[in-house]
Design an enzyme around this catalytic site. Structure first.
Site: not given
Ligand code: MRU
Length: 348
Positions: A48, A195, A236
């Site tokens: 992820r 997370q 993202d």
């Molecule tokens: O659902 P996830 O855990 O993949 O979400 C991740 C995030 O929102 C992070 O902040 C983003 O991907 C940047 S990671 C360097």
């Protein structure tokens, strides 16, 4: 770079991942045997974080490319289909699309069956190595915005395990540690999949960086009581005007930063920009299984049939963002013009 745990390993034409759903209890590595397993790993968040998903997707495509049989035309068609299936796994993070677009071009332009996987492999490895350098550069620029003793809040995990190394939002803390500059990190736990609690505290603690865990509903109180000096988050997808999709809860952090008069920073590489979209209204927000909200560690925390809204991301409007920090530098007051001035020439 040995200070970092590798969340994605590509060796002998095989991809292995650190299963991020098992952290912090267990550092379990999973070998990816086929496309179905790779797709499941992305969907279930075993791998992820926007950059990590894209690097992983690239290596999976390479792995599949070495296994194709048939003619060049058949291999091309098969691999473009693999690419499309990978792309459909998680809709919000754009890094995967950007990487797959580059690799698809190599697939289309390949002239022999032999060169096809080799060229893809070279590119995927180059992207992986570049990501570590890019993340470090983001850290260098972000650190310029902090002062010794600052107390900085973050959400989710935009750390080394979400990239090849260093992370994005967490990169300045690794750099500060290297340089002996004391900074304190406050990690918001990040419901529903935790997370912040499971990953950010784990990786920072492991690196000897001062980190304090809070639940998501403690943010306003913590900003006030602990005199938080800034908020920094990952991204993202960033659209042309600077609107930023990131983990659900980010938008409310930006509103709180504005209310308290503290800076709100977004740290992200150029590969997180979506130059095909003008504003955040165009971003598709992934909605996930209701059980992520109605259960905790497999136990019911709500009536099973309750109606649930479970968006995985939200969009922070650009006017709430003090600056976007990229590998090229800091974009203050992000909007169409300031973004174009800093990185316009690097886009196609
Ligand atoms: O659902 P996830 O855990 O993949 O979400 C991740 C995030 O929102 C992070 O902040 C983003 O991907 C940047 S990671 C360097």
């Amino acid at each position: 770079m040995s200070q970092f745990v590798q969340s994605i390993i590509y060796e002998n034409r095989t991809v292995t991942i650190l299963d991020q759903t098992r952290l912090p209890e267990e550092e379990h590595y999973e070998i990816i045997h086929d496309l179905a397993q790779a797709i499941d790993a992305i969907k279930q968040l075993r791998v992820r974080g926007a950059p990590a998903i894209s690097l992983f997707g690239g290596f999976v495509l390479v792995q599949e490319a070495f296994r194709t049989t048939g003619t060049l035309a058949e291999a091309k068609q098969e691999l473009l289909e693999v690419s499309a299936q990978l792309l459909a796994t998680r809709p919000t993070a754009v890094n995967l699309r950007n990487v797959l677009d580059e690799l698809n071009q190599l697939i289309v332009s390949a002239t022999t069956l032999k060169e096809l996987p080799v060229r893809l492999e070279q590119k995927a490895l180059e992207l992986y190595q570049t990501d570590a350098k890019t993340s470090r550069q983001i850290g260098v620029h972000a650190l310029e915005l902090f002062e010794s003793g600052d107390r900085v809040l973050t959400i989710c995990n935009a750390g080394s395990i979400a990239t090849a190394a260093y992370g994005t939002a967490l990169a300045p803390f690794y750099l500060a540690k290297e340089q002996g500059i004391p900074l304190s990190v406050y990690a918001s736990e990040t419901r529903p999949l935790l997370q912040g609690a499971r990953l950010t505290t784990w990786e920072l603690q492991r690196a000897g960086i001062d980190v304090t865990l809070i639940t998501d509903n403690m943010v306003a109180h913590t900003i006030k009581e602990k005199q938080i000096t800034a908020i920094i988050v990952g991204a993202d997808r960033i659209t042309r005007n600077g609107d930023t999709a990131n983990k659900i809860g980010t938008f409310q952090l930006a509103l709180l930063a504005r209310a308290f008069g503290i800076p709100f920073y977004v740290a992200a590489p150029l590969s997180t920009f979506d130059f095909t979209s003008l504003s955040g209204d165009e971003i598709e927000i992934e909605e996930r299984d209701a059980r992520e909200v109605t259960q905790l560690a497999g136990k019911a925390t709500a009536p099973e049939d309750v109606s649930v809204f479970n968006p995985a991301f939200d969009v922070t409007p650009h006017d709430l963002i003090t600056a976007i920090i990229t590998e090229l530098g800091v974009i203050e007051h992000p909007d169409v013009e300031t973004i174009k001035q800093t990185i316009g020439q690097h886009t196609h």
